[in-house]
Design a protein around this motif. Structure first.
Motif, PDB file in Angstrom:
ATOM      1  N   TYR A   1      20.571-103.244   1.187  1.00  0.00           N
ATOM      2  CA  TYR A   1      19.299-103.881   1.520  1.00  0.00           C
ATOM      3  C   TYR A   1      18.104-102.981   1.182  1.00  0.00           C
ATOM      4  O   TYR A   1      18.186-101.758   1.263  1.00  0.00           O
ATOM      5  N   ASP A   2      17.007-103.633   0.841  1.00  0.00           N
ATOM      6  CA  ASP A   2      15.712-102.958   0.662  1.00  0.00           C
ATOM      7  C   ASP A   2      15.745-101.864  -0.401  1.00  0.00           C
ATOM      8  O   ASP A   2      15.034-100.861  -0.289  1.00  0.00           O
ATOM      9  N   MET A   3      16.553-102.050  -1.427  1.00  0.00           N
ATOM     10  CA  MET A   3      16.550-101.088  -2.528  1.00  0.00           C
ATOM     11  C   MET A   3      15.224-101.145  -3.279  1.00  0.00           C
ATOM     12  O   MET A   3      14.837-100.186  -3.944  1.00  0.00           O
ATOM     13  N   LEU A   4      14.541-102.264  -3.180  1.00  0.00           N
ATOM     14  CA  LEU A   4      13.233-102.418  -3.814  1.00  0.00           C
ATOM     15  C   LEU A   4      12.221-102.782  -2.739  1.00  0.00           C
ATOM     16  O   LEU A   4      12.463-103.643  -1.896  1.00  0.00           O
ATOM     17  N   GLY A   5      11.068-102.145  -2.778  1.00  0.00           N
ATOM     18  CA  GLY A   5      10.047-102.416  -1.784  1.00  0.00           C
ATOM     19  C   GLY A   5      10.311-101.703  -0.465  1.00  0.00           C
ATOM     20  O   GLY A   5      11.193-100.862  -0.348  1.00  0.00           O
ATOM     21  N   ASN A   6       9.540-102.036   0.523  1.00  0.00           N
ATOM     22  CA  ASN A   6       9.566-101.437   1.861  1.00  0.00           C
ATOM     23  C   ASN A   6       9.033-100.006   1.822  1.00  0.00           C
ATOM     24  O   ASN A   6       7.870 -99.796   2.091  1.00  0.00           O
ATOM     25  N   VAL A   7       9.859 -99.003   1.503  1.00  0.00           N
ATOM     26  CA  VAL A   7       9.327 -97.644   1.316  1.00  0.00           C
ATOM     27  C   VAL A   7       9.946 -97.018   0.075  1.00  0.00           C
ATOM     28  O   VAL A   7      11.079 -97.334  -0.294  1.00  0.00           O
TER      29      VAL A   7
ATOM     30  N   LYS B   1       7.669 -79.623 -10.675  1.00  0.00           N
ATOM     31  CA  LYS B   1       6.619 -79.587  -9.659  1.00  0.00           C
ATOM     32  C   LYS B   1       6.852 -80.619  -8.566  1.00  0.00           C
ATOM     33  O   LYS B   1       6.430 -80.430  -7.419  1.00  0.00           O
ATOM     34  N   HIS B   2       7.487 -81.737  -8.934  1.00  0.00           N
ATOM     35  CA  HIS B   2       7.668 -82.843  -7.995  1.00  0.00           C
ATOM     36  C   HIS B   2       9.107 -83.357  -8.076  1.00  0.00           C
ATOM     37  O   HIS B   2       9.852 -83.021  -9.000  1.00  0.00           O
ATOM     38  N   HIS B   3       9.455 -84.199  -7.115  1.00  0.00           N
ATOM     39  CA  HIS B   3      10.759 -84.861  -7.126  1.00  0.00           C
ATOM     40  C   HIS B   3      10.571 -86.356  -7.366  1.00  0.00           C
ATOM     41  O   HIS B   3       9.493 -86.908  -7.156  1.00  0.00           O
ATOM     42  N   VAL B   4      11.654 -86.999  -7.776  1.00  0.00           N
ATOM     43  CA  VAL B   4      11.620 -88.414  -8.160  1.00  0.00           C
ATOM     44  C   VAL B   4      11.635 -89.312  -6.929  1.00  0.00           C
ATOM     45  O   VAL B   4      12.351 -89.058  -5.955  1.00  0.00           O
ATOM     46  N   LEU B   5      10.845 -90.370  -7.000  1.00  0.00           N
ATOM     47  CA  LEU B   5      10.859 -91.455  -6.020  1.00  0.00           C
ATOM     48  C   LEU B   5      11.335 -92.725  -6.708  1.00  0.00           C
ATOM     49  O   LEU B   5      10.974 -92.992  -7.850  1.00  0.00           O
ATOM     50  N   LYS B   6      12.142 -93.509  -6.017  1.00  0.00           N
ATOM     51  CA  LYS B   6      12.668 -94.751  -6.578  1.00  0.00           C
ATOM     52  C   LYS B   6      12.413 -95.919  -5.630  1.00  0.00           C
ATOM     53  O   LYS B   6      12.338 -95.770  -4.413  1.00  0.00           O
ATOM     54  N   GLY B   7      12.289 -97.117  -6.220  1.00  0.00           N
ATOM     55  CA  GLY B   7      12.325 -98.341  -5.445  1.00  0.00           C
ATOM     56  C   GLY B   7      11.019 -98.989  -5.058  1.00  0.00           C
ATOM     57  O   GLY B   7      11.019-100.088  -4.542  1.00  0.00           O
ATOM     58  N   ALA B   8       9.881 -98.292  -5.228  1.00  0.00           N
ATOM     59  CA  ALA B   8       8.571 -98.837  -4.868  1.00  0.00           C
ATOM     60  C   ALA B   8       8.436 -99.003  -3.355  1.00  0.00           C
ATOM     61  O   ALA B   8       9.361 -98.726  -2.589  1.00  0.00           O
ATOM     62  N   SER B   9       7.256 -99.477  -2.913  1.00  0.00           N
ATOM     63  CA  SER B   9       7.009 -99.598  -1.474  1.00  0.00           C
ATOM     64  C   SER B   9       6.280-100.890  -1.158  1.00  0.00           C
ATOM     65  O   SER B   9       5.896-101.653  -2.049  1.00  0.00           O
ATOM     66  N   PHE B  10       6.066-101.099   0.136  1.00  0.00           N
ATOM     67  CA  PHE B  10       5.384-102.317   0.594  1.00  0.00           C
ATOM     68  C   PHE B  10       3.956-102.394   0.069  1.00  0.00           C
ATOM     69  O   PHE B  10       3.367-103.469   0.038  1.00  0.00           O
ATOM     70  N   THR B  11       3.374-101.269  -0.323  1.00  0.00           N
ATOM     71  CA  THR B  11       2.001-101.272  -0.839  1.00  0.00           C
ATOM     72  C   THR B  11       1.934-101.553  -2.329  1.00  0.00           C
ATOM     73  O   THR B  11       0.853-101.682  -2.888  1.00  0.00           O
TER      74      THR B  11
ATOM     75  N   ASN C   1       1.935 -91.815  -1.508  1.00  0.00           N
ATOM     76  CA  ASN C   1       0.925 -91.968  -0.467  1.00  0.00           C
ATOM     77  C   ASN C   1       1.277 -91.214   0.808  1.00  0.00           C
ATOM     78  O   ASN C   1       0.434 -91.026   1.674  1.00  0.00           O
ATOM     79  N   GLY C   2       2.556 -90.835   0.916  1.00  0.00           N
ATOM     80  CA  GLY C   2       2.999 -90.172   2.147  1.00  0.00           C
ATOM     81  C   GLY C   2       3.449 -91.179   3.179  1.00  0.00           C
ATOM     82  O   GLY C   2       4.610 -91.163   3.604  1.00  0.00           O
ATOM     83  N   PHE C   3       2.548 -92.076   3.573  1.00  0.00           N
ATOM     84  CA  PHE C   3       2.896 -93.042   4.620  1.00  0.00           C
ATOM     85  C   PHE C   3       3.855 -94.128   4.135  1.00  0.00           C
ATOM     86  O   PHE C   3       4.270 -94.969   4.926  1.00  0.00           O
ATOM     87  N   ASP C   4       4.219 -94.126   2.857  1.00  0.00           N
ATOM     88  CA  ASP C   4       5.184 -95.128   2.375  1.00  0.00           C
ATOM     89  C   ASP C   4       6.377 -94.484   1.679  1.00  0.00           C
ATOM     90  O   ASP C   4       7.017 -95.089   0.831  1.00  0.00           O
TER      91      ASP C   4
ATOM     92  N   VAL D   1      10.353-106.090   0.066  1.00  0.00           N
ATOM     93  CA  VAL D   1       9.237-106.194   0.993  1.00  0.00           C
ATOM     94  C   VAL D   1       8.005-105.629   0.291  1.00  0.00           C
ATOM     95  O   VAL D   1       7.902-104.431   0.053  1.00  0.00           O
ATOM     96  N   LEU D   2       7.079-106.503  -0.077  1.00  0.00           N
ATOM     97  CA  LEU D   2       5.849-106.112  -0.749  1.00  0.00           C
ATOM     98  C   LEU D   2       4.676-106.747  -0.009  1.00  0.00           C
ATOM     99  O   LEU D   2       3.860-107.456  -0.579  1.00  0.00           O
ATOM    100  N   SER D   3       4.616-106.475   1.283  1.00  0.00           N
ATOM    101  CA  SER D   3       3.637-107.138   2.142  1.00  0.00           C
ATOM    102  C   SER D   3       2.221-106.635   1.930  1.00  0.00           C
ATOM    103  O   SER D   3       1.260-107.341   2.191  1.00  0.00           O
TER     104      SER D   3
END
Length: 268
Positions: A191-197, A220-230, A247-250, A171-173
């Motif tokens: 499902y949704d391993m890529l995109g969405n949040v 200092k930070h933790h890892v994020l995986k999978g990308a988001s809708f933005t 971004n927080g919201f994603d 989901v890359l809306s």
């Protein structure tokens, strides 16, 4: 005879399909999990494609090729030596609210309960899995490690995902996250391993383009995986190694349920 052979082939196909499906489990909160069996994968391998566009002067092309070759990375083998259950979907707003009594998401409307929870920090995600373990005393829950996440996302794929496959699965809306499970699942039914949040994982970020064989013990930070809708399609890949807070919201999460001792035969 032809009908008999056709029926036999159909039965073989059905049996093979059933046997090839990963075992699933649903917990008391209604969260579905897929069993991920042990294995290995190549991580952090980067081999740039060096082609010569028409009209590029030889000297400039040579310099560009030399710069590209400096970025070559051989990668390393990451081994997943124990089975685990990975959440079939991202944690939803309804599931988060049932457990915590609140909904932190930015994108809330009458139909948003089945949308992924977002606008959460890594500490929020950690608190959720701890509460989930206390709520469902039959199982232990936690955030996935980066390698567990990527191994499950790849679902046996050795190479990174193509852009056409990303568009089928992600989901890359660019506007709002989608309800869970609206896109094509991967080969293991996730499902949704890529995109969405973006999805939080356990590991600290190492301040590098790719993960290290051994994750840092502090950071200092933790890892994020999978990308988001933005995000852009180029970032919605298995190998993207990003860091929060984003971004927080994603930013959301996906949960791992540990395999109990009585279920350990599932790893074979």
């Amino acid at each position: 005879m032809i009908k008999f052979i056709s029926l036999k082939l159909l039965l073989i196909c059905v049996i093979h399909s059933v046997l090839s499906q990963q075992p699933t489990l649903t917990n008391t909160l209604g969260m579905e999990f897929v069993l991920i069996k042990p294995g290995s994968m190549m991580v952090g391998k980067y081999q740039p494609t060096i082609g010569k566009p028409d009209g590029v002067p030889p000297a400039i092309y040579q310099k560009a090729a030399e710069m590209a070759l400096k970025d070559v990375k051989p990668g390393f083998t990451a081994v997943i030596d124990k089975p685990y259950y990975m959440g079939k979907y991202e944690v939803t707003q309804d599931q988060w609210k049932k457990l915590t009594g609140k909904n932190p998401a930015v994108f809330i409307n009458d139909s948003s309960g089945n949308h992924p929870v977002e606008n959460i920090s890594w500490n929020d995600a950690l608190d959720f899995v701890q509460k989930l373990s206390a709520f469902d005393k039959k199982h232990i829950y936690r955030l996935p490690t980066e390698f567990e996440w990527e191994y499950a996302a790849r679902a046996g794929e050795e190479e990174d995902i193509s852009w056409s496959a990303i568009r089928e699965a992600a989901v890359l809306s660019g506007s709002i996250p989608s309800a869970i499970g609206m896109k094509k699942p991967n080969a293991w039914g996730l499902y949704d391993m890529l995109g969405n949040v973006w999805e939080w994982v356990q590991d600290y970020y190492n301040e590098k383009i790719f993960a290290d064989p051994v994750p840092p013990g502090l950071g200092k930070h933790h890892v994020l995986k999978g990308a988001s809708f933005t995000g852009d399609v180029k970032n919605a890949t298995y190998m993207t190694h990003a860091a929060g807070p984003g971004n927080g919201f994603d930013t959301g999460l996906r949960v791992v349920m540990e395999v109990r001792q009585m279920e350990s035969n599932l790893k074979d």
